[in-house]
Design an enzyme around this catalytic site. Sequence first.
Site, mmCIF file in Angstrom:
data_model
loop_
_atom_site.group_PDB
_atom_site.id
_atom_site.type_symbol
_atom_site.label_atom_id
_atom_site.label_comp_id
_atom_site.label_asym_id
_atom_site.label_seq_id
_atom_site.Cartn_x
_atom_site.Cartn_y
_atom_site.Cartn_z
ATOM 1 N NE ARG A 157 -70.669 79.965 83.606
ATOM 2 C CZ ARG A 157 -70.922 81.147 84.143
ATOM 3 N NH1 ARG A 157 -72.181 81.559 84.290
ATOM 4 N NH2 ARG A 157 -69.941 81.915 84.574
ATOM 5 C CG ASN A 352 -66.232 81.512 77.610
ATOM 6 O OD1 ASN A 352 -65.524 80.993 78.455
ATOM 7 N ND2 ASN A 352 -67.515 81.245 77.504
ATOM 8 C CG HIS A 397 -69.257 82.868 81.013
ATOM 9 N ND1 HIS A 397 -70.235 81.915 80.829
ATOM 10 C CD2 HIS A 397 -69.894 83.960 81.524
ATOM 11 C CE1 HIS A 397 -71.407 82.414 81.193
ATOM 12 N NE2 HIS A 397 -71.226 83.659 81.628
ATOM 13 C CB CYS A 398 -66.167 77.634 79.811
ATOM 14 S SG CYS A 398 -67.017 77.893 78.243
ATOM 15 C CG MET A 399 -62.269 77.202 82.828
ATOM 16 S SD MET A 399 -60.482 77.453 82.957
ATOM 17 C CE MET A 399 -60.354 79.189 82.516
#
Length: 410
Positions: A157, A352, A397-399
Amino acid sequence: MTKFGVHSECGKLRTVMVCRPGLAHKRLTPDNCHDLLFDDVIWVERAQKDHAYMVEQMRARGIEVIEVHDALAKVLDDKAARNWILDRKVKADNVGIGMLSDLRSWLNEMPSSQLADHLVGGIAKFELPFDPKGLFGGYLDRSDFVLPPIPNSLFQRDPSCWIYEGVTLNPMYWPARRQETLILQSIYQFHPYFAGKVNIWWGGCDTDHGPATLEGGDVMPIGNGVVLIGMGERTSPQAVVQVAKRVLHREGGAKRVIACQMPKSRAAMHLDTVFSFLDIDLLSVFPDVVDEITCTSMYAGDREGEIRFERHEGVKLVDVVREALNLKEIRVIQTGGDAYQREREQWDDGNNVVALDRRVVVAYDRNTYTNRLMREHGVEVIEIPASELGRGRGGGHCMTCPIIRDEVKV
């Protein structure tokens, strides 16, 4: 010609970039993991299995998944692209003068897939096929890094982010992460899927941006020409205003940028750790932080390059978003459980989540209270194991870095 662009946070996801766990994570030790921004070492084989399961769930829904190691290997097949990357990665400033020539010669001849693994996973002194000359080479112990690993590439992300029909190449806050942007820039510039088709709004690895730092976990194109940008631990106001100048009222850009001033803490390092869209009118939030966010809207001024500011004093983020999207109502799901469990689930990335479509999200399995609340609101929650992937402090979400996502009609 493929039309890249991200037009919402919860519309149909069509193409996404990920980076599987690999060599970089095998380099993590109790001694170095904190310097590399991981809270602990991870069981790499299990993390790879769990990450592959997430990718499998996305592909099962027709989402095109691009993997960084594979894309980078394709880029490195091209000699000019390989030279472009190595000219920026293998410099006297990084590896010293003494070993520069020998190291570059070795990497020039390395097979593309192996080189891709090392550009992400790093190179230790003991792996060199030559005796490193020079002061730096003699200074290093056998297991010290000649090129350090970048394990946070798992969290795609952040190094780049799509804002409607263009992308930013982000100057990141911590030195441990800055080489990630070089990898992404090379893919967008040289990979045949992207080459010549990508509109770059701002950033790039050839400019020293100083304190102007930006990370994609703070950036959310939410629809209706609006983009949210968090300003907390990792993203600075100097960067936010520059991005706003580049995207406002440009073709394929935004008509309103909302800066979201957050407390600076690792628990809330990015906006997406406390706030996410499950649908256009349904949010997952950690109220302890979100209710303290102060918003400032930016619009294009009357003259070229001019920005008009509007500070929303005393107005909560959720209400600013509702107004910006022209919605009558937004429903909010707060992080679940009592005060203790709520804080634990936020820390474990309960907020997240990444939407694959409206009301379809990928979430960590350990956040049982928050996941149950989402299901009670009609959200399909695809759970993935958190025990290993979550040790770097990042969820679904971060990945994921969306590259093509549909708008949601309001």
